[in-house]
Design a protein around this motif. Structure first.
Motif, PDB file in Angstrom:
ATOM      1  N   ALA A   1      -6.411   2.292 -19.102  1.00  0.00           N
ATOM      2  CA  ALA A   1      -5.269   1.820 -18.324  1.00  0.00           C
ATOM      3  C   ALA A   1      -3.999   2.561 -18.715  1.00  0.00           C
ATOM      4  O   ALA A   1      -3.207   2.978 -17.853  1.00  0.00           O
ATOM      5  N   PHE A   2      -3.812   2.762 -20.011  1.00  0.00           N
ATOM      6  CA  PHE A   2      -2.647   3.495 -20.498  1.00  0.00           C
ATOM      7  C   PHE A   2      -2.688   4.948 -20.048  1.00  0.00           C
ATOM      8  O   PHE A   2      -1.703   5.510 -19.554  1.00  0.00           O
ATOM      9  N   GLU A   3      -3.864   5.572 -20.212  1.00  0.00           N
ATOM     10  CA  GLU A   3      -3.988   6.980 -19.861  1.00  0.00           C
ATOM     11  C   GLU A   3      -3.901   7.207 -18.358  1.00  0.00           C
ATOM     12  O   GLU A   3      -3.449   8.267 -17.905  1.00  0.00           O
ATOM     13  N   PHE A   4      -4.318   6.209 -17.582  1.00  0.00           N
ATOM     14  CA  PHE A   4      -4.309   6.384 -16.131  1.00  0.00           C
ATOM     15  C   PHE A   4      -2.896   6.441 -15.573  1.00  0.00           C
ATOM     16  O   PHE A   4      -2.662   6.982 -14.487  1.00  0.00           O
ATOM     17  N   ASP A   5      -1.939   5.880 -16.316  1.00  0.00           N
ATOM     18  CA  ASP A   5      -0.537   6.011 -15.885  1.00  0.00           C
ATOM     19  C   ASP A   5      -0.157   7.485 -15.798  1.00  0.00           C
ATOM     20  O   ASP A   5       0.535   7.912 -14.864  1.00  0.00           O
TER      21      ASP A   5
END
Length: 393
Positions: A365-369
């Motif tokens: 979720a963090f990396e998908f930003d």
């Protein structure tokens, strides 16, 4: 054996390239370009010379006593090395020449794939020598013999040398291939003198460069227009939502970008693995999300795709949840690799970038930003024009 197919006989050999190029202009697929026109004329001349040499060599094909004379006839034919920036039409011209050339014993291959094949042949010979099945411990002569028997005309996409093992082999291998009458037509982003620039033991590579420049005509495709960028100008390169309309739009952009050329399949090799490329035309590749993110591929595989193609179509990217975090992780790595290397990406997706991953927790979720931010930037005119963030600061 070389020959002329019935289809190619419909066009005069000395005008076959020009006729195809003129047809693309007449259909509106491309615009007249004086630099491309010069390349077309040179390829027509080469095709004519190939036809003449084929006829002359047939008269000499009376047995092994005339083999050397036949090789000498073919060795006198100079190939062509076309170099220039991305989007100048090099691959399109190569596609056209592959279609119209009178030579049947031809091979169209990405240069890295060719060298992978060479290394595999060398390894096979050494293993056979260990088993006592062949004589001679030098693998280069038999490998050159194999290639020359299979191929009269070698057409290389993206001629580039970055590997020292390749650099050390090329001189000896091509000395023999040229002596056996193999003709080379190549595209590259750099002029021959800059091949393997700054590579380890670069001075040992120079004899190959000097030999190459005597066996091919050098043509700089220095058109100021990036035609690939021009065709993408104003076109949406991120298409959502999925459905028939999105499929039709992707097909429309693909056809426009590849000049309606017939696509073919390909395989890329990476560290012993094969990466299937289901659709290739005019230097562009087309995959589905499942092709690249449902398979056990990693960063080096995606980088291998980058080295082969500067434009990639990616169909049917779904919305992902935590249940599909493996696919999400691969998609993150894929986009990072494409972004870092300036790949032009045309995508059809189920949702806008910021809505492609629905979970709020976890590393993905963090990396998908970052991924969504990059996807948004990759659809901008500045990115498509090759402007990196540091150059726009």
């Amino acid at each position: 054996m070389e020959g002329v197919s019935p289809l190619k006989m419909e066009l005069p050999v000395n005008r076959a390239m020009s006729a195809r190029y003129d047809a693309l202009i007449a259909s509106g697929e491309i615009s007249e370009d004086p630099v491309q026109r010069q390349a077309v004329r040179q390829l027509d001349l080469l095709n004519t010379r190939l036809a003449e040499t084929r006829l002359a060599s047939k008269k000499s094909s009376l047995g092994w006593l005339f083999a050397n004379k036949k090789n000498q006839l073919w060795s006198a034919v100079q190939g062509l090395y076309m170099w220039g920036g991305v989007g100048r039409g090099k691959t399109m011209l190569m596609d056209l020449f592959y279609e119209v050339t009178v030579i049947r014993r031809k091979r169209r291959v990405h240069f890295h794939e060719f060298m992978t094949d060479v290394h595999e042949r060398i390894h096979a010979h050494r293993q056979a020598h260990k088993r006592g099945e062949v004589k001679g411990d030098d693998p280069i002569p038999p490998v050159a013999e194999q290639i020359s028997e299979e191929t009269r005309l070698l057409l290389f996409d993206e001629f580039s040398v970055t590997d020292i093992a390749d650099a050390m082999i090329l001189g000896r291998l091509f000395t023999q291939l040229f002596e056996k009458g193999v003709i080379v037509v190549a595209t590259s982003n750099v002029e021959p003198s800059k091949l393997y620039k700054d590579g380890l033991n670069h001075q040992l590579f120079q004899p190959f460069v000097q030999m190459l420049t005597t066996r091919v005509e050098i043509l700089h495709l220095d058109s100021p227009t990036d035609y690939r960028l021009e065709k993408l100008a104003g076109a949406p390169v991120y298409i959502t939502p999925l459905g028939e309309t999105a499929d039709a739009r992707m097909d429309e952009i693909w056809t426009k970008l590849t000049h309606g050329m017939r696509p073919h399949t390909a395989e890329l090799e990476n560290k012993g693995r094969r990466i299937a490329v289901p659709c290739v035309a005019a230097g562009a590749a087309r995959f589905t999300f499942d092709d690249l993110c449902m398979q056990p591929l990693g960063a080096s595989d995606y980088l291998r795709i980058v080295h082969a193609f500067s434009t990639v179509f990616l169909d049917n990217v779904p919305v992902m949840s935590k249940a599909r975090r493996n696919e999400a992780k691969r998609f993150i790595i894929l986009i990072d690799t494409f972004y870092d290397n300036g790949v032009k990406l045309i995508v059809s997706a189920q949702a806008e970038p910021q809505n492609l991953y629905t979970s709020d927790d976890g590393t993905e979720a963090f990396e998908f930003d970052r991924t969504s931010s990059r996807l948004i930037e990759m659809r901008s005119e500045a990115y498509l024009a090759g402007e990196r963030p540091e150059t726009r600061a």
